[in-house]
Motif scaffolding. Structure first.
Motif, short mmCIF file in Angstrom:
data_model
loop_
_atom_site.label_atom_id
_atom_site.label_comp_id
_atom_site.label_asym_id
_atom_site.label_seq_id
_atom_site.Cartn_x
_atom_site.Cartn_y
_atom_site.Cartn_z
N SER A 206 -6.26 8.51 -4.30
CA SER A 206 -5.25 7.98 -3.39
C SER A 206 -5.43 6.47 -3.20
O SER A 206 -6.49 5.92 -3.51
N ILE A 207 -4.41 5.83 -2.71
CA ILE A 207 -4.39 4.36 -2.58
C ILE A 207 -4.82 3.96 -1.17
O ILE A 207 -4.18 4.32 -0.18
N SER B 115 -3.22 -2.10 -1.25
CA SER B 115 -2.57 -2.76 -2.40
C SER B 115 -1.81 -3.98 -1.89
O SER B 115 -1.17 -3.92 -0.84
N THR C 253 0.81 -1.22 0.00
CA THR C 253 0.00 0.00 0.00
C THR C 253 0.85 1.27 0.00
O THR C 253 0.60 2.20 -0.78
N GLU C 254 1.86 1.33 0.87
CA GLU C 254 2.69 2.54 0.94
C GLU C 254 3.55 2.70 -0.31
O GLU C 254 3.75 3.81 -0.80
N VAL D 288 -8.60 1.90 -4.81
CA VAL D 288 -8.32 3.33 -5.02
C VAL D 288 -9.48 4.16 -4.48
O VAL D 288 -10.65 3.86 -4.75
N ASP D 289 -9.15 5.20 -3.72
CA ASP D 289 -10.18 6.07 -3.16
C ASP D 289 -10.72 7.02 -4.24
O ASP D 289 -10.15 7.14 -5.33
N SER E 114 1.30 3.98 -2.98
CA SER E 114 0.96 5.38 -2.70
C SER E 114 2.09 6.30 -3.16
O SER E 114 1.84 7.37 -3.74
N GLU E 115 3.32 5.87 -2.90
CA GLU E 115 4.49 6.65 -3.35
C GLU E 115 4.52 6.76 -4.87
O GLU E 115 4.74 7.84 -5.43
N SER F 42 -3.43 3.25 -11.69
CA SER F 42 -2.96 2.85 -10.35
C SER F 42 -3.25 1.37 -10.10
O SER F 42 -2.42 0.64 -9.56
N GLN G 266 1.98 6.42 -6.94
CA GLN G 266 0.83 7.20 -7.41
C GLN G 266 1.13 8.70 -7.33
O GLN G 266 0.81 9.47 -8.25
N LYS G 267 1.77 9.11 -6.25
CA LYS G 267 2.10 10.53 -6.08
C LYS G 267 3.19 10.96 -7.06
O LYS G 267 3.15 12.08 -7.60
#
Length: 304
Positions: A170-171, A174, A24-25, A165-166, A28-29, A41, A31-32
């Motif tokens: 944002s994630i 995952s 997940t983290e 995915v929100d 998220s990295e 994503s 995706q940003k």
């Protein structure tokens, strides 16, 4: 400290081995960094999770692999690097893809990927890297990695990967699992695995509810599951100013000279992490001098 990690486990007296990961983290990295839209994503995250787990299958610390998915859908290409230390990076060629939800009300990853090929290249420290490839069978990616491992690497496998995915992109979650049947596995064990996998709720639902890699895998491998290795999963890119200089050198003197004359500087963007490297005029001039010295036989003779 990252909460992402993966595990390797066995069950049924070593007749089955399994891997599971939370990424997940990491996702998220990515995706940003790449500003991926939801369907991009989802596709990248599924590939990243598979890559992280396949990295755990590598035998030596310096081993690494690259996954390349090329399709005729709007995403065009997904590339993920992973190594035996849990370091992963990746990108999608076209991160800004927007598609209607599929018939099940889910992100339409299959349509975004399209028809194409899944390639895996493993650098195992040998003279030539190992290369394997299969056609995409669904574009959903979990089924495609299942097909790749079963056909190309000849290990009957089941792969479940997912990304939640929100609404703001944002994630939320995952991760996934890989279960592999060893040659000595009995039909009874295979039947039990198939039933457990069929009954398994969606991976994203379990992860969003807080399931750990152990929780995911235990639902398939049962209470007798034994965990042999845990490994942190982290985002890591190999790019650096020095690597950018090497890349520019590879363009050749003519191209570097042209950059110097027309732009007075250079800007290079790393595909994997989206970092921008600006090379100033003085650095380009120094690089050009180095290239000219490398090509000058008299300089080489003097050095020798």
């Amino acid at each position: 400290m990252s909460r992402d990690y993966a595990i390797r486990a066995t069950s049924f007296n070593n007749q089955v081995r399994g891997f599971a990961a939370v990424t997940t983290e990491l996702m998220s990295e990515l995706q940003k960094r790449h500003h991926t839209w939801p369907v991009a994503s989802a596709a990248l995250g599924r590939t990243v999770s598979a890559g992280a787990m396949m990295g755990m299958m590598l035998k030596n610390e310096k081993d690494q692999l690259t996954i390349q998915i090329t399709g005729d859908g709007p995403l065009r290409q997904i590339v993920v690097d992973a190594d035996a230390k849990g370091r992963v990076r990746g990108y999608v060629k076209n991160p800004a893809v927007d598609l209607p939800l599929n018939g099940k009300g889910k992100l339409d990853v299959a349509k975004a990927v399209g028809n194409g090929t899944l390639h895996v290249v493993k650098d195992l420290g040998l003279k030539e890297p190992y290369r394997g490839s299969v056609r995409l069978v669904s574009g959903e990616l979990g089924e495609d990695f299942t097909y790749y491992l079963t056909v190309s690497e000849q290990v009957p496998s089941s792969v479940g990967v997912g990304v939640l995915v929100d609404r703001d992109g944002s994630i939320l979650a995952s991760g996934g699992f890989i279960v592999q049947v060893m040659p000595e596995a009995s039909e009874e064990v295979v039947d039990r695995l198939e039933q457990a996998i069929t009954a398994l709720p969606p991976v994203t639902k379990l992860l969003h509810e807080g399931a750990t890699p152990e929780d995911l895998l235990q639902r398939v491998l049962g209470e007798e599951m034994q965990v042999h290795h845990r490994q942190a999963i982290t985002f890591h890119c190999h790019c650096s100013k020095e690597r950018i200089r090497t890349t520019l050198k590879g363009l050749g003197k003519k191209e570097v000279q042209q950059l110097l004359e027309e732009q007075g500087e250079a800007e290079v963007i790393c595909h994997f992490c989206n970092e921008r490297y600006r090379v100033e005029r003085a650095d380009l001039e120094e690089l050009l001098q180095e290239m000219e010295a490398d090509d000058d036989p008299s300089v080489k003779d003097a050095a020798e």
